[in-house]
Every structure is written in C-alpha cells, then in structure tokens.
Design a protein around this motif. Structure first.
Motif, PDB file in Angstrom:
ATOM      1  N   ALA A 124       0.853  -1.193   0.000  1.00  0.00           N
ATOM      2  CA  ALA A 124       0.000   0.000   0.000  1.00  0.00           C
ATOM      3  C   ALA A 124       0.889   1.243   0.000  1.00  0.00           C
ATOM      4  CB  ALA A 124      -0.914   0.009   1.213  1.00  0.00           C
ATOM      5  N   MET A 125       0.338   2.333  -0.518  1.00  0.00           N
ATOM      6  CA  MET A 125       1.040   3.607  -0.516  1.00  0.00           C
ATOM      7  C   MET A 125       0.132   4.642   0.135  1.00  0.00           C
ATOM      8  SD  MET A 125       3.491   5.718  -2.854  1.00  0.00           S
ATOM      9  CE  MET A 125       4.275   4.241  -3.237  1.00  0.00           C
ATOM     10  N   ILE A 126       0.697   5.374   1.104  1.00  0.00           N
ATOM     11  CA  ILE A 126      -0.018   6.460   1.775  1.00  0.00           C
ATOM     12  C   ILE A 126       0.626   7.757   1.292  1.00  0.00           C
ATOM     13  CG2 ILE A 126      -0.689   7.461   3.990  1.00  0.00           C
ATOM     14  CD1 ILE A 126      -1.676   4.547   3.552  1.00  0.00           C
ATOM     15  N   GLY A 127      -0.169   8.639   0.681  1.00  0.00           N
ATOM     16  CA  GLY A 127       0.348   9.900   0.168  1.00  0.00           C
ATOM     17  C   GLY A 127       0.769  10.842   1.279  1.00  0.00           C
ATOM     18  N   ALA A 128       1.716  11.707   0.980  1.00  0.00           N
ATOM     19  CA  ALA A 128       2.228  12.673   1.950  1.00  0.00           C
ATOM     20  C   ALA A 128       1.096  13.486   2.564  1.00  0.00           C
ATOM     21  CB  ALA A 128       3.239  13.596   1.271  1.00  0.00           C
ATOM     22  N   GLY A 129       1.167  13.688   3.859  1.00  0.00           N
ATOM     23  CA  GLY A 129       0.202  14.515   4.570  1.00  0.00           C
ATOM     24  C   GLY A 129      -1.132  13.857   4.845  1.00  0.00           C
ATOM     25  N   SER A 130      -1.280  12.597   4.539  1.00  0.00           N
ATOM     26  CA  SER A 130      -2.564  11.909   4.740  1.00  0.00           C
ATOM     27  C   SER A 130      -2.798  11.615   6.219  1.00  0.00           C
ATOM     28  CB  SER A 130      -2.588  10.592   3.961  1.00  0.00           C
ATOM     29  OG  SER A 130      -2.511  10.848   2.580  1.00  0.00           O
ATOM     30  N   VAL A 131      -4.074  11.569   6.600  1.00  0.00           N
ATOM     31  CA  VAL A 131      -4.467  11.174   7.949  1.00  0.00           C
ATOM     32  C   VAL A 131      -5.264   9.880   7.814  1.00  0.00           C
ATOM     33  CG1 VAL A 131      -5.734  11.808  10.035  1.00  0.00           C
ATOM     34  CG2 VAL A 131      -4.505  13.571   8.728  1.00  0.00           C
ATOM     35  N   VAL A 132      -4.665   8.777   8.279  1.00  0.00           N
ATOM     36  CA  VAL A 132      -5.238   7.450   8.077  1.00  0.00           C
ATOM     37  C   VAL A 132      -6.064   7.070   9.303  1.00  0.00           C
ATOM     38  CG1 VAL A 132      -4.727   5.037   7.570  1.00  0.00           C
ATOM     39  CG2 VAL A 132      -3.288   6.850   6.598  1.00  0.00           C
ATOM     40  N   LEU A 133      -7.382   6.897   9.077  1.00  0.00           N
ATOM     41  CA  LEU A 133      -8.332   6.619  10.153  1.00  0.00           C
ATOM     42  C   LEU A 133      -8.812   5.180  10.168  1.00  0.00           C
ATOM     43  CD1 LEU A 133     -10.631   9.755   9.704  1.00  0.00           C
ATOM     44  CD2 LEU A 133      -8.607   9.536  11.165  1.00  0.00           C
ATOM     45  N   LYS A 134      -8.511   4.424   9.092  1.00  0.00           N
ATOM     46  CA  LYS A 134      -9.000   3.043   8.998  1.00  0.00           C
ATOM     47  C   LYS A 134      -7.976   2.190   8.264  1.00  0.00           C
ATOM     48  CE  LYS A 134     -11.617   3.983   4.797  1.00  0.00           C
ATOM     49  NZ  LYS A 134     -12.884   3.895   4.117  1.00  0.00           N
ATOM     50  N   ASP A 135      -8.158   0.867   8.344  1.00  0.00           N
ATOM     51  CA  ASP A 135      -7.250  -0.049   7.664  1.00  0.00           C
ATOM     52  C   ASP A 135      -7.146   0.300   6.178  1.00  0.00           C
ATOM     53  OD1 ASP A 135      -6.922  -1.439  10.039  1.00  0.00           O
ATOM     54  OD2 ASP A 135      -8.180  -3.129   9.442  1.00  0.00           O
ATOM     55  N   VAL A 136      -5.955   0.082   5.629  1.00  0.00           N
ATOM     56  CA  VAL A 136      -5.694   0.334   4.214  1.00  0.00           C
ATOM     57  C   VAL A 136      -5.443  -1.020   3.540  1.00  0.00           C
ATOM     58  CG1 VAL A 136      -4.109   1.414   2.575  1.00  0.00           C
ATOM     59  CG2 VAL A 136      -4.760   2.628   4.673  1.00  0.00           C
ATOM     60  N   PRO A 137      -6.240  -1.366   2.522  1.00  0.00           N
ATOM     61  CA  PRO A 137      -6.051  -2.660   1.855  1.00  0.00           C
ATOM     62  C   PRO A 137      -4.721  -2.732   1.110  1.00  0.00           C
ATOM     63  CG  PRO A 137      -8.197  -1.711   1.327  1.00  0.00           C
ATOM     64  CD  PRO A 137      -7.403  -0.640   2.007  1.00  0.00           C
ATOM     65  N   GLU A 138      -4.282  -3.952   0.849  1.00  0.00           N
ATOM     66  CA  GLU A 138      -3.037  -4.148   0.104  1.00  0.00           C
ATOM     67  C   GLU A 138      -3.164  -3.587  -1.305  1.00  0.00           C
ATOM     68  OE1 GLU A 138      -3.637  -8.679  -1.566  1.00  0.00           O
ATOM     69  OE2 GLU A 138      -2.554  -8.409   0.307  1.00  0.00           O
ATOM     70  N   ASN A 139      -2.025  -3.163  -1.853  1.00  0.00           N
ATOM     71  CA  ASN A 139      -1.919  -2.693  -3.244  1.00  0.00           C
ATOM     72  C   ASN A 139      -2.838  -1.522  -3.574  1.00  0.00           C
ATOM     73  OD1 ASN A 139       0.006  -4.774  -3.984  1.00  0.00           O
ATOM     74  ND2 ASN A 139      -1.724  -6.182  -3.843  1.00  0.00           N
ATOM     75  N   THR A 140      -3.093  -0.662  -2.597  1.00  0.00           N
ATOM     76  CA  THR A 140      -3.921   0.524  -2.859  1.00  0.00           C
ATOM     77  C   THR A 140      -3.112   1.778  -2.544  1.00  0.00           C
ATOM     78  OG1 THR A 140      -4.847   0.449  -0.619  1.00  0.00           O
ATOM     79  CG2 THR A 140      -6.109  -0.639  -2.353  1.00  0.00           C
ATOM     80  N   ILE A 141      -3.617   2.902  -3.041  1.00  0.00           N
ATOM     81  CA  ILE A 141      -3.030   4.202  -2.743  1.00  0.00           C
ATOM     82  C   ILE A 141      -4.089   5.003  -1.996  1.00  0.00           C
ATOM     83  CG2 ILE A 141      -2.082   6.329  -3.707  1.00  0.00           C
ATOM     84  CD1 ILE A 141      -1.275   4.677  -6.185  1.00  0.00           C
ATOM     85  N   TYR A 142      -3.717   5.495  -0.811  1.00  0.00           N
ATOM     86  CA  TYR A 142      -4.625   6.311  -0.007  1.00  0.00           C
ATOM     87  C   TYR A 142      -4.022   7.696   0.149  1.00  0.00           C
ATOM     88  CZ  TYR A 142      -8.240   3.053   1.539  1.00  0.00           C
ATOM     89  OH  TYR A 142      -9.332   2.224   1.593  1.00  0.00           O
ATOM     90  N   VAL A 143      -4.865   8.731  -0.001  1.00  0.00           N
ATOM     91  CA  VAL A 143      -4.410  10.109   0.107  1.00  0.00           C
ATOM     92  C   VAL A 143      -5.476  10.951   0.806  1.00  0.00           C
ATOM     93  CG1 VAL A 143      -2.943   9.999  -1.947  1.00  0.00           C
ATOM     94  CG2 VAL A 143      -5.312  10.727  -2.171  1.00  0.00           C
ATOM     95  N   GLY A 144      -5.043  12.052   1.407  1.00  0.00           N
ATOM     96  CA  GLY A 144      -5.977  13.055   1.917  1.00  0.00           C
ATOM     97  C   GLY A 144      -6.233  12.988   3.409  1.00  0.00           C
TER      98      GLY A 144
END
Length: 152
Positions: A124-144
């Motif tokens: 998984a990739m978390i974009g810069a400055g993101s606030v992660v509130l829940k599980d992130v699935p494999e092979n995904t990109i989360y931002v914001g």
C-alpha cells in the motif's frame, strides 16, 4: 557482517540486525527489535514493544511507539506520526497499547498520521500529509484527510 551506530545515538537494544545503520540523535529502547539492512535516519525514537523487519527505511523525525510492527521492505517518510492510544490522558496509561501493523512493501509519505490499531496492507502507498483513520487494503493508494483510496 556489521552494523553502524552513530556515536551520538542512544541505542540500548542488542537486537539490531546486520548492515543496519542508526544515525545521530536516535533513541532505541532496550527491547526493540530491528532487522537487517535497515536505515534509521537521524532523530528517530523507537520504543520497547516495537518490531522492525528487514530492508526498512525510516526517515528523520519519526517516533515508533509501543505496539507498532513494521514488516520487511517498508518506507516511512520524514515526520510520519504514529499513535498508539485512542484516548490519551496525561499520566493515565492503558493496560496494553493498540497494535498497528505496517505490512511488507508499504510506503508512508512524509507528514502522514496513522491512528492506532490499524493495518496498512502489503504494498500500500499512503500519500504525503494523509491522515489514516481506517485499515488500508493491500496494493492501494490512499491520500488526503481523511485518507481515502485514490481511484485511477
């Protein structure tokens, strides 16, 4: 094989793998486990109940609290903030801290915040400055803020 520990680092753990570098102004507590071929940049704090796998890069300004596991081949960007207590209060500690797992091959961008008790999936990739509130699935990109999946 050897490891490099900068003379200005306070490394209390004996559990440091081969070819790992720990740079100046780091603190690594006694029970922490750090794998082989890791690069722990300056100004990183690592608590006791922490496991860090092999080939991990941790950039400056990161604190890794009790209950956090970082698997192999993970990148943690500068000033990433981990948390381990959903309801922190001064001088009031939970009997056990929440467990957070950063799975193999994940990358977390600079200045991201990871709430406690979450799993960040493999690759998984978390974009810069993101606030992660829940599980992130494999092979995904989360931002914001809050972090959401980036749909291509």
């Amino acid at each position: 094989m050897s490891k490099f520990i900068h003379p200005l680092a306070d490394v209390q753990s004996e559990n440091i793998g081969d070819n790992t570098s720990i740079w100046q102004f780091c603190v690594v507590l006694e029970k922490a486990i750090i794998g082989n071929n890791c690069n722990i940049n300056c100004q990183v704090f690592i608590e006791n109940d922490v496991i860090i796998g092999n080939n991990v890069t941790i950039k400056p300004g990161v604190q890794i609290w009790d209950g956090i596991t970082i698997e192999d081949n993970v990148f943690i960007g500068p000033n990433v903030t981990f948390t381990n207590d959903k309801m922190p209060r001064s001088k009031q500690y939970p009997t056990e801290f929440l467990k957070t797992v950063i799975k193999r091959g994940a990358s977390i961008g600079a200045n991201s915040t990871i709430l406690p008790g979450l799993n960040i999936g493999e690759n998984a990739m978390i974009g810069a400055g993101s606030v992660v509130l829940k599980d992130v699935p494999e092979n995904t990109i989360y931002v914001g803020n809050p972090a959401k999946e980036l749909i291509k």
